[in-house]
Scaffold this active site. Structure first.
Site, mmCIF file in Angstrom:
data_model
loop_
_atom_site.group_PDB
_atom_site.id
_atom_site.type_symbol
_atom_site.label_atom_id
_atom_site.label_comp_id
_atom_site.label_asym_id
_atom_site.label_seq_id
_atom_site.Cartn_x
_atom_site.Cartn_y
_atom_site.Cartn_z
ATOM 1 N N CYS B 104 -26.411 -34.217 -28.723
ATOM 2 C CA CYS B 104 -25.158 -33.473 -28.545
ATOM 3 C C CYS B 104 -24.057 -34.471 -28.868
ATOM 4 C CB CYS B 104 -25.018 -32.945 -27.121
ATOM 5 S SG CYS B 104 -23.389 -32.237 -26.795
ATOM 6 N N CYS B 107 -20.619 -33.885 -26.474
ATOM 7 C CA CYS B 107 -20.645 -34.295 -25.055
ATOM 8 C C CYS B 107 -22.044 -34.828 -24.785
ATOM 9 C CB CYS B 107 -20.195 -33.185 -24.116
ATOM 10 S SG CYS B 107 -20.764 -31.514 -24.434
ATOM 11 N N SER B 108 -22.839 -34.165 -23.983
ATOM 12 C CA SER B 108 -24.221 -34.623 -23.785
ATOM 13 C C SER B 108 -25.088 -33.455 -23.342
ATOM 14 C CB SER B 108 -24.289 -35.753 -22.765
ATOM 15 O OG SER B 108 -23.581 -36.879 -23.227
ATOM 16 N N CYS B 109 -24.944 -32.295 -23.981
ATOM 17 C CA CYS B 109 -25.709 -31.110 -23.598
ATOM 18 C C CYS B 109 -27.207 -31.397 -23.700
ATOM 19 C CB CYS B 109 -25.334 -29.941 -24.500
ATOM 20 S SG CYS B 109 -23.610 -29.431 -24.284
#
Lengths: 238, 201
Positions: B104, B107-109
């Site tokens: 991601c 962000c950091s999905c």
């Protein structure tokens, strides 16, 4: 917004370093801020799109100097203050000396997109693109939230899957309407994204999940015979 | 620069979280016991062991594999796994010709119900920046070198879809039970930065 969070394709961050026997949370406060954010989301005090945007609104120098859960903390504080759930003064009064007031709910301002009206009960929109269609990611640069990364803008790809209808983050993050629309898996050839001389080779592809408003159609290539006949009013491919 | 310096002292973020929790508790919006419970769930119950069970079942049950590839959200729910960041799961399968990698960049999905919360490297600026532009280089950082004729497919989780990689079942595991197979499936293999290794005899 064209923020520092939009990192795809940047250089200079060095190798990926893997931590051995990594704990889920590295400090108690990390778990607690994670849980507070989850509860706030569960109470509908915060929606996921505005939460991501609140992280993006952290000033770039602070964003880069913060850990993941420090960014979560900044976003939770910002949104709870902006929603009027708590005030900066109340937060500072609790732990006074230990907290730097400049860090509390002091984000970069962005512009809200033009609001769209939600139509409750209306039928889900039809898909504009079919599997296999060639599309181009639009060159959009909104001041507010978007999930169209810079590295894909202006690039051509192919619709690989239609995931169905989803709320549009660019408006929803600003409470400017949900604008439900189809979201697609779009496959981009690595050389289209990074150029033929880049590290990417012809056996690499990047799939992005992109909302319909991010995409425009590419006219199919005309067959040679047909092309000859229609040259006069051929509008050209872009 | 990773941003991950893990501030654990009592000033800074710890003090801010303490203040926020106290305020929200006073206002009746959060219950500290509920916070304890959520922390406990992610520290002890939701993690990559869930995903490993999904993968082991897909390796041993062709009907399940088919259902997983057709609709991962419902196939994962068959094993009792669901929750935040798991409403639109998609499984992508590694083969001799295709290797899948999940990132991601914005962000950091991450697919929480099957893999738990993401590790620091997944959230690092190094991974988020290079996984899309230099995936083979990133894989080398993990000690994984793919043959040049293998296609790399990078899945940048830019919307609400969360991806689970089904790694290849290693040779030499034909006699292993589903439970034993679940024991060798690693988190990293389900993000696509590693292969699953057969246990040493």
């Amino acid at each position: 917004m064209n923020g520092v969070h939009d990192m795809g394709g940047m250089d200079g961050f060095g190798p990926v370093v893997r931590e051995q026997n990594e704990p889920v949370f590295h400090a108690d406060w990390e778990g607690r801020v994670y849980a507070i954010a989850s509860i706030a989301a569960g109470l509908s005090l915060i929606n996921a799109d505005e939460f991501r945007h609140a992280i993006e609104r952290i000033a770039p120098e602070r964003y880069l100097a913060s850990s993941y859960y420090e960014r979560w903390l900044a976003a939770v504080e910002t949104l709870l203050v902006e929603r009027g759930v708590v005030t900066r003064e109340e937060i500072l009064a609790k732990e006074g000396g230990a907290i730097d007031p400049a860090l509390i709910a002091n984000p970069v301002a962005t512009q809200c997109p033009a609001p769209v009206k939600d139509k409750p009960g209306s039928r889900p929109p039809r898909a504009r693109f079919a599997k296999g269609a060639r599309v181009r990611a639009r060159n959009l640069n909104p001041s507010g939230h978007t999930r169209l990364p810079r590295y894909a803008r202006g690039k051509a790809g192919v619709i690989a899957r239609d995931w169905g209808v989803f709320v549009f983050p660019d408006t929803n993050a600003h409470h400017a309407g949900t604008k439900p629309q189809h979201c697609y898996s779009v496959a981009f050839d690595a050389r289209e994204l990074w150029g033929k001389s880049a590290k990417a080779n012809c056996r690499e592809r990047v799939h992005l999940d992109l909302w319909e408003d991010y995409l425009e159609p590419i006219a199919p290539k005309s067959k040679p015979k047909a092309a000859k006949r229609t040259t006069a009013h051929h509008t050209g491919r872009y | 620069m990773s941003g991950e310096h893990h501030n654990t002292d009592d000033t800074g973020p710890a003090a801010r979280v303490k203040a926020l929790e106290a305020l929200l508790t006073e206002k009746g919006l959060v219950d500290p016991a509920a916070i304890d419970a959520i922390v406990d769930i992610y520290e002890t119950r939701v993690g990559p062991r869930n995903g490993a069970r999904v993968v082991a079942k897909a390796w041993t049950d062709p009907g399940y594999r088919k259902r997983l590839l057709a609709n991962a959200t419902s196939a994962v729910a068959e094993l009792g796994y669901a929750g935040p960041e798991g409403n639109h799961l998609v499984a992508v399968e590694n083969t001799d010709r295709v290797h899948n990698l999940v990132v991601c960049t914005l962000c950091s999905c991450y697919p929480w119900p099957v893999l738990g919360l993401p590790p620091v490297w997944y959230k690092s600026f190094a991974y988020r920046s290079r996984a899309v532009s230099d995936p083979r280089g990133v894989l080398k950082d993990f000690g994984l070198e793919l043959a040049p004729d293998v296609e790399v497919r990078v899945w940048d989780s830019s919307a609400e879809i969360r991806y689970l990689v089904i790694p290849q079942r290693p040779k030499g595991t034909e006699g292993m039970s589903e439970d034993a197979l679940a024991g060798i499936v690693t988190r990293d293999s389900m993000v696509g930065v590693a292969k699953v290794e057969a246990p040493h005899a």
